[in-house]
Motif scaffolding. Structure first.
Motif, PDB file in Angstrom:
ATOM      1  N   UNK A 164      33.062  50.570  48.750  1.00 54.84           N
ATOM      2  CA  UNK A 164      33.574  51.601  47.705  1.00 54.84           C
ATOM      3  C   UNK A 164      34.843  50.807  46.826  1.00 54.84           C
ATOM      4  N   UNK A 165      35.713  50.172  47.706  1.00 49.57           N
ATOM      5  CA  UNK A 165      36.683  49.450  46.910  1.00 49.57           C
ATOM      6  C   UNK A 165      36.269  48.567  45.912  1.00 49.57           C
ATOM      7  N   UNK A 166      35.399  47.792  46.337  1.00 49.16           N
ATOM      8  CA  UNK A 166      34.537  46.928  45.607  1.00 49.16           C
ATOM      9  C   UNK A 166      34.191  47.398  44.207  1.00 49.16           C
ATOM     10  N   UNK A 167      33.272  48.455  44.359  1.00 49.42           N
ATOM     11  CA  UNK A 167      32.776  49.363  43.312  1.00 49.42           C
ATOM     12  C   UNK A 167      33.792  49.768  42.409  1.00 49.42           C
ATOM     13  N   UNK A 168      35.168  50.176  42.845  1.00 48.14           N
ATOM     14  CA  UNK A 168      35.999  50.835  42.250  1.00 48.14           C
ATOM     15  C   UNK A 168      36.703  49.909  41.236  1.00 48.14           C
ATOM     16  N   UNK A 169      36.931  48.569  41.941  1.00 47.16           N
ATOM     17  CA  UNK A 169      37.635  47.293  41.329  1.00 47.16           C
ATOM     18  C   UNK A 169      36.666  46.853  40.251  1.00 47.16           C
ATOM     19  N   UNK A 170      35.265  46.856  40.488  1.00 48.25           N
ATOM     20  CA  UNK A 170      34.374  46.617  39.400  1.00 48.25           C
ATOM     21  C   UNK A 170      34.546  47.294  38.238  1.00 48.25           C
ATOM     22  N   UNK A 171      34.658  48.771  38.389  1.00 46.35           N
ATOM     23  CA  UNK A 171      34.761  49.701  37.219  1.00 46.35           C
ATOM     24  C   UNK A 171      36.176  49.351  36.411  1.00 46.35           C
ATOM     25  N   UNK A 172      37.220  49.102  37.351  1.00 43.60           N
ATOM     26  CA  UNK A 172      38.232  48.974  36.714  1.00 43.60           C
ATOM     27  C   UNK A 172      38.167  47.367  35.583  1.00 43.60           C
ATOM     28  N   UNK A 173      37.639  46.308  36.156  1.00 39.15           N
ATOM     29  CA  UNK A 173      37.484  45.193  35.463  1.00 39.15           C
ATOM     30  C   UNK A 173      36.464  45.497  34.378  1.00 39.15           C
ATOM     31  N   UNK A 174      35.446  46.122  34.706  1.00 41.79           N
ATOM     32  CA  UNK A 174      34.593  46.371  33.218  1.00 41.79           C
ATOM     33  C   UNK A 174      35.317  47.334  31.955  1.00 41.79           C
ATOM     34  N   UNK A 175      36.114  48.161  32.729  1.00 38.07           N
ATOM     35  CA  UNK A 175      36.892  49.062  31.625  1.00 38.07           C
ATOM     36  C   UNK A 175      38.002  47.886  30.735  1.00 38.07           C
ATOM     37  N   UNK A 176      38.566  47.200  31.402  1.00 31.28           N
ATOM     38  CA  UNK A 176      39.723  46.115  30.958  1.00 31.28           C
ATOM     39  C   UNK A 176      38.841  45.452  29.949  1.00 31.28           C
ATOM     40  N   UNK A 177      37.731  44.709  30.254  1.00 30.59           N
ATOM     41  CA  UNK A 177      37.006  43.952  29.275  1.00 30.59           C
ATOM     42  C   UNK A 177      36.602  44.953  28.055  1.00 30.59           C
ATOM     43  N   UNK A 178      36.033  45.846  28.233  1.00 31.66           N
ATOM     44  CA  UNK A 178      35.695  46.802  27.190  1.00 31.66           C
ATOM     45  C   UNK A 178      36.716  47.139  26.284  1.00 31.66           C
ATOM     46  N   UNK A 179      37.925  47.548  26.803  1.00 30.81           N
ATOM     47  CA  UNK A 179      39.041  47.771  25.934  1.00 30.81           C
ATOM     48  C   UNK A 179      39.641  46.842  25.299  1.00 30.81           C
ATOM     49  N   UNK A 180      39.544  45.258  25.976  1.00 26.16           N
ATOM     50  CA  UNK A 180      40.201  44.179  25.501  1.00 26.16           C
ATOM     51  C   UNK A 180      39.269  43.870  23.981  1.00 26.16           C
ATOM     52  N   UNK A 181      38.009  43.980  24.132  1.00 22.26           N
ATOM     53  CA  UNK A 181      37.170  43.640  23.029  1.00 22.26           C
ATOM     54  C   UNK A 181      37.370  44.711  21.986  1.00 22.26           C
ATOM     55  N   UNK A 182      37.528  46.166  22.137  1.00 24.77           N
ATOM     56  CA  UNK A 182      37.764  47.160  21.181  1.00 24.77           C
ATOM     57  C   UNK A 182      39.177  46.748  20.750  1.00 24.77           C
ATOM     58  N   UNK A 183      40.018  46.411  21.418  1.00 27.47           N
ATOM     59  CA  UNK A 183      41.356  46.270  20.707  1.00 27.47           C
ATOM     60  C   UNK A 183      41.236  45.062  19.899  1.00 27.47           C
ATOM     61  N   UNK A 184      40.446  44.071  19.926  1.00 27.82           N
ATOM     62  CA  UNK A 184      40.332  42.977  19.154  1.00 27.82           C
ATOM     63  C   UNK A 184      39.494  43.436  17.808  1.00 27.82           C
ATOM     64  N   UNK A 185      38.553  44.118  18.142  1.00 24.51           N
ATOM     65  CA  UNK A 185      37.769  44.731  16.966  1.00 24.51           C
ATOM     66  C   UNK A 185      38.590  45.677  15.954  1.00 24.51           C
ATOM     67  N   UNK A 186      39.174  46.472  16.556  1.00 26.66           N
ATOM     68  CA  UNK A 186      40.081  47.545  15.909  1.00 26.66           C
ATOM     69  C   UNK A 186      41.398  46.925  15.327  1.00 26.66           C
ATOM     70  N   UNK A 187      41.807  45.780  16.055  1.00 30.37           N
ATOM     71  CA  UNK A 187      43.162  45.273  15.642  1.00 30.37           C
ATOM     72  C   UNK A 187      44.163  46.216  16.385  1.00 30.37           C
ATOM     73  N   UNK A 188      43.613  46.712  17.509  1.00 28.91           N
ATOM     74  CA  UNK A 188      44.831  47.846  18.152  1.00 28.91           C
ATOM     75  C   UNK A 188      45.809  47.088  19.235  1.00 28.91           C
ATOM     76  N   UNK A 189      46.960  46.806  18.832  1.00 27.53           N
ATOM     77  CA  UNK A 189      47.700  46.059  19.628  1.00 27.53           C
ATOM     78  C   UNK A 189      48.172  47.084  20.763  1.00 27.53           C
ATOM     79  N   UNK A 190      48.523  48.351  20.538  1.00 28.03           N
ATOM     80  CA  UNK A 190      48.757  49.235  21.708  1.00 28.03           C
ATOM     81  C   UNK A 190      47.967  49.060  22.740  1.00 28.03           C
ATOM     82  N   UNK A 191      46.403  48.977  22.441  1.00 29.08           N
ATOM     83  CA  UNK A 191      45.357  48.960  23.547  1.00 29.08           C
ATOM     84  C   UNK A 191      45.380  47.667  24.119  1.00 29.08           C
ATOM     85  N   UNK A 192      45.778  46.823  23.324  1.00 25.79           N
ATOM     86  CA  UNK A 192      46.000  45.398  23.751  1.00 25.79           C
ATOM     87  C   UNK A 192      46.927  45.185  24.946  1.00 25.79           C
ATOM     88  N   UNK A 193      48.042  45.817  24.650  1.00 23.91           N
ATOM     89  CA  UNK A 193      49.320  45.888  25.410  1.00 23.91           C
ATOM     90  C   UNK A 193      49.155  46.806  26.985  1.00 23.91           C
TER      91      UNK A 193
END
Length: 244
Positions: A18-47
């Motif tokens: 369960x902890x591995x699945x939880x960690x996977x979800x967290x890592x997946x969200x970080x990747x998605x948010x990092x890309x979104x911050x790049x596309x939108x030039x959203x430095x607050x999301x990047x931080x």
């Protein structure tokens, strides 16, 4: 996962999973948010991505501690041992994925306010979509103990490499066309490489899932198609010809 005479052993194994699945979800969200911050030039999301990487690191340490404790207490063998070792190894890959997402976030912060045509990030967005799909599917393969899906993810790593090589060439071309693009494109090249590496870690996880379920290693070497180290690729100020 087989049932054991000691019910608490089953619970310990399930909690690690369960902890591995939880960690996977967290890592997946970080990747998605990092890309979104790049596309939108959203430095607050990047931080935010940079700061939240620490939570992924914490879960990785918790998984490792739990796994070591179970090994010491239960002395597992066969499938149980593979489950625990796989959890440790997958957590390590997910921790690296979090680090790579954080690196993308740092690049977004670094290029804040710079000349930044939207066309420059389209290729990074496309490779990110493919990598995120790979990551989601391999995490599903782990949760479902599905070796066939893991093999499918493993087999598509070459497509990410090919797209990265194409993007590498495209960004170099933009740099040669307009010197104003050099700084931003350099950062985007690092972003693209970080994302390509996330795809490599997703492929690592696929290999681990296959071994966990079957007890066997995949029979072939991983197909690679990253030609970005080709010394004949163009670079600003160089007049060499790109090989096809």
């Amino acid at each position: 996962m087989p049932d054991h005479i000691v019910a608490s052993f089953d619970q310990e194994l399930k909690e690690i999973g369960r902890k591995v699945v939880e960690m996977g979800g967290q890592a997946e969200r970080l990747v998605a948010d990092s890309v979104t911050s790049l596309i939108r030039r959203d430095t607050a999301l990047a931080q935010k991505v940079v700061l939240l990487d620490a939570t992924v690191d914490q879960v990785q340490r918790e998984i490792e501690d739990r796994a070591i404790l179970v090994i010491a207490k239960r002395q597992p063998v066969a499938i149980d041992l593979r489950e625990i070792v796989a959890a440790i190894r997958i957590a390590n890959d997910l921790e690296r994925i979090g680090d790579l997402a954080k690196n993308v976030g740092k690049r977004v912060i670094a290029i804040e306010g710079e000349y930044h045509p939207a066309k420059l990030v389209r290729g990074v967005e496309h490779i990110s979509d493919l990598v995120l799909e790979q990551l989601k599917e391999v995490l599903d393969a782990y949760a479902g103990r599905n070796e066939a899906k893991a093999v499918d993810v493993w087999g598509r790593d070459g497509a990410i490499d090919t797209m990265y090589t194409s993007l590498f060439r495209e960004l170099l071309t933009y740099m040669m066309e307009d010197p104003r693009n050099i700084s931003v494109c350099t950062h985007l090249l690092f972003c693209a490489k970080n994302i390509e590496r996330i795809g490599d870690h997703a492929t690592n996880i696929a290999e681990i899932v296959y071994y966990m379920v079957t007890g066997q290693n995949l029979p072939e070497s991983r197909p690679k198609a990253d030609a970005s180290s080709d010394t004949t690729l163009p670079f600003p100020g160089r007049t060499t010809t790109v090989q096809s």
